[in-house]
Design a protein around this motif. Structure first.
Motif, PDB file in Angstrom:
ATOM      1  N   GLN A  20      39.325 -53.698  65.121  1.00 26.22           N
ATOM      2  CA  GLN A  20      38.705 -53.516  66.427  1.00 26.22           C
ATOM      3  C   GLN A  20      37.429 -52.677  66.312  1.00 26.22           C
ATOM      4  N   LEU A  21      37.523 -51.569  65.600  1.00 22.42           N
ATOM      5  CA  LEU A  21      36.359 -50.696  65.438  1.00 22.42           C
ATOM      6  C   LEU A  21      35.239 -51.392  64.671  1.00 22.42           C
ATOM      7  N   GLU A  22      35.611 -52.197  63.691  1.00 22.62           N
ATOM      8  CA  GLU A  22      34.622 -52.969  62.939  1.00 22.62           C
ATOM      9  C   GLU A  22      33.915 -53.975  63.854  1.00 22.62           C
ATOM     10  N   ALA A  23      34.666 -54.611  64.749  1.00 25.34           N
ATOM     11  CA  ALA A  23      34.080 -55.571  65.686  1.00 25.34           C
ATOM     12  C   ALA A  23      33.126 -54.880  66.657  1.00 25.34           C
ATOM     13  N   VAL A  24      33.511 -53.710  67.155  1.00 24.18           N
ATOM     14  CA  VAL A  24      32.636 -52.963  68.069  1.00 24.18           C
ATOM     15  C   VAL A  24      31.354 -52.559  67.350  1.00 24.18           C
ATOM     16  N   LYS A  25      31.477 -52.068  66.120  1.00 25.27           N
ATOM     17  CA  LYS A  25      30.297 -51.659  65.358  1.00 25.27           C
ATOM     18  C   LYS A  25      29.387 -52.850  65.073  1.00 25.27           C
ATOM     19  N   ALA A  26      29.973 -53.978  64.722  1.00 25.83           N
ATOM     20  CA  ALA A  26      29.177 -55.184  64.448  1.00 25.83           C
ATOM     21  C   ALA A  26      28.417 -55.611  65.704  1.00 25.83           C
ATOM     22  N   ALA A  27      29.084 -55.569  66.841  1.00 22.93           N
ATOM     23  CA  ALA A  27      28.422 -55.921  68.099  1.00 22.93           C
ATOM     24  C   ALA A  27      27.282 -54.947  68.390  1.00 22.93           C
ATOM     25  N   GLU A  28      27.553 -53.669  68.201  1.00 20.06           N
ATOM     26  CA  GLU A  28      26.541 -52.638  68.435  1.00 20.06           C
ATOM     27  C   GLU A  28      25.351 -52.810  67.490  1.00 20.06           C
ATOM     28  N   ASP A  29      25.636 -53.072  66.217  1.00 17.46           N
ATOM     29  CA  ASP A  29      24.569 -53.280  65.230  1.00 17.46           C
ATOM     30  C   ASP A  29      23.705 -54.491  65.570  1.00 17.46           C
ATOM     31  N   ASN A  30      24.280 -55.443  66.297  1.00 18.51           N
ATOM     32  CA  ASN A  30      23.555 -56.656  66.672  1.00 18.51           C
ATOM     33  C   ASN A  30      23.071 -56.584  68.131  1.00 18.51           C
ATOM     34  N   HIS A  31      22.912 -55.361  68.637  1.00 16.84           N
ATOM     35  CA  HIS A  31      22.416 -55.128  70.003  1.00 16.84           C
ATOM     36  C   HIS A  31      23.258 -55.848  71.052  1.00 16.84           C
ATOM     37  N   PHE A  32      24.548 -55.907  70.804  1.00 17.84           N
ATOM     38  CA  PHE A  32      25.539 -56.491  71.712  1.00 17.84           C
ATOM     39  C   PHE A  32      25.228 -57.949  72.044  1.00 17.84           C
ATOM     40  N   HIS A  33      24.960 -58.709  70.997  1.00 13.06           N
ATOM     41  CA  HIS A  33      24.819 -60.163  71.074  1.00 13.06           C
ATOM     42  C   HIS A  33      25.710 -60.749  69.993  1.00 13.06           C
ATOM     43  N   GLY A  34      26.382 -61.836  70.290  1.00 18.04           N
ATOM     44  CA  GLY A  34      27.098 -62.536  69.238  1.00 18.04           C
ATOM     45  C   GLY A  34      28.534 -62.864  69.560  1.00 18.04           C
ATOM     46  N   PHE A  35      29.214 -63.322  68.523  1.00 19.98           N
ATOM     47  CA  PHE A  35      30.604 -63.757  68.613  1.00 19.98           C
ATOM     48  C   PHE A  35      31.521 -62.670  68.066  1.00 19.98           C
ATOM     49  N   ILE A  36      32.694 -62.545  68.677  1.00 17.50           N
ATOM     50  CA  ILE A  36      33.755 -61.700  68.141  1.00 17.50           C
ATOM     51  C   ILE A  36      34.923 -62.628  67.859  1.00 17.50           C
ATOM     52  N   GLN A  37      35.257 -62.747  66.612  1.00 15.85           N
ATOM     53  CA  GLN A  37      36.356 -63.628  66.230  1.00 15.85           C
ATOM     54  C   GLN A  37      37.417 -62.794  65.528  1.00 15.85           C
ATOM     55  N   LEU A  38      38.531 -62.611  66.207  1.00 15.65           N
ATOM     56  CA  LEU A  38      39.654 -61.850  65.678  1.00 15.65           C
ATOM     57  C   LEU A  38      40.931 -62.658  65.858  1.00 15.65           C
ATOM     58  N   PRO A  39      41.931 -62.405  65.036  1.00 17.19           N
ATOM     59  CA  PRO A  39      43.199 -63.138  65.170  1.00 17.19           C
ATOM     60  C   PRO A  39      43.873 -62.870  66.516  1.00 17.19           C
ATOM     61  N   VAL A  95      38.379 -54.334  72.436  1.00 25.31           N
ATOM     62  CA  VAL A  95      37.012 -54.391  71.923  1.00 25.31           C
ATOM     63  C   VAL A  95      36.034 -54.603  73.072  1.00 25.31           C
ATOM     64  N   LEU A  96      36.342 -55.534  73.968  1.00 28.80           N
ATOM     65  CA  LEU A  96      35.452 -55.805  75.095  1.00 28.80           C
ATOM     66  C   LEU A  96      35.311 -54.590  75.999  1.00 28.80           C
ATOM     67  N   ILE A  97      36.395 -53.861  76.185  1.00 30.56           N
ATOM     68  CA  ILE A  97      36.345 -52.655  77.014  1.00 30.56           C
ATOM     69  C   ILE A  97      35.480 -51.589  76.350  1.00 30.56           C
ATOM     70  N   GLU A  98      35.576 -51.452  75.036  1.00 26.64           N
ATOM     71  CA  GLU A  98      34.711 -50.505  74.321  1.00 26.64           C
ATOM     72  C   GLU A  98      33.247 -50.918  74.446  1.00 26.64           C
ATOM     73  N   ILE A  99      32.981 -52.216  74.411  1.00 29.00           N
ATOM     74  CA  ILE A  99      31.602 -52.699  74.586  1.00 29.00           C
ATOM     75  C   ILE A  99      31.112 -52.379  76.000  1.00 29.00           C
ATOM     76  N   LEU A 100      31.958 -52.591  77.003  1.00 26.42           N
ATOM     77  CA  LEU A 100      31.599 -52.231  78.374  1.00 26.42           C
ATOM     78  C   LEU A 100      31.197 -50.762  78.462  1.00 26.42           C
ATOM     79  N   LYS A 101      31.983 -49.896  77.847  1.00 30.17           N
ATOM     80  CA  LYS A 101      31.702 -48.463  77.882  1.00 30.17           C
ATOM     81  C   LYS A 101      30.362 -48.134  77.231  1.00 30.17           C
TER      82      LYS A 101
END
Length: 133
Positions: A16-35, A43-49
């Motif tokens: 989850q933390l890796e996905a949030v960091k990846a989204a942040e590193d990409n200026h919150f653009h892109g796909f999140i693919q997790l099992p 993850v989405l709630i952390e992005i909202l925050k």
């Protein structure tokens, strides 16, 4: 058994933390693919925050997701203040909208929206941040 559960939860939080960091590193653009069951809602709630958008859309593929599923997750993780700030809608509604500027779009089952018909929502509107979980 308790040690196994703890290990699984630690691994899940790491993903989850890796996905949030990846989204942040990409200026919150892109796909999140997790099992399945790995906590994309968290993850989405952390992005909202982190984005703290003035306007936010949650696009989904069904009325169940629109009316219940993500709202329940927001409550579960103590983020119910976002329920009234997010416009929840199905792709079937969203593709008809034009000329909107939105700070953050969370497009659940984003691959569903990539059909010719529903992809129009992306061409007809401007999204500062777009996350497709």
């Amino acid at each position: 058994m308790e040690g196994t559960v703890k290990m699984i939860n630690e691994q899940r939080r790491g993903l989850q933390l890796e996905a949030v960091k990846a989204a942040e590193d990409n200026h919150f653009h892109g796909f999140i693919q997790l099992p399945t069951g790995s906590g994309k809602a968290w993850v989405l709630i952390e992005i909202l925050k982190r984005v703290n958008p003035k306007s936010c859309w949650y696009l989904c593929d069904s009325t169940l997701n629109r009316d219940k599923t993500f709202k329940d997750e927001l409550k579960k993780w103590g983020a119910e203040k976002w329920i009234g700030k997010i416009k929840f809608m199905c792709y079937q509604t969203a593709y008809k909208l034009e000329n909107h500027t939105v700070d953050l779009v969370l497009a659940d089952e984003g691959d569903f929206s990539l059909t010719n018909k529903y992809a129009q929502v992306y061409f007809n509107n401007y999204f500062k941040h777009l996350i497709l979980p």
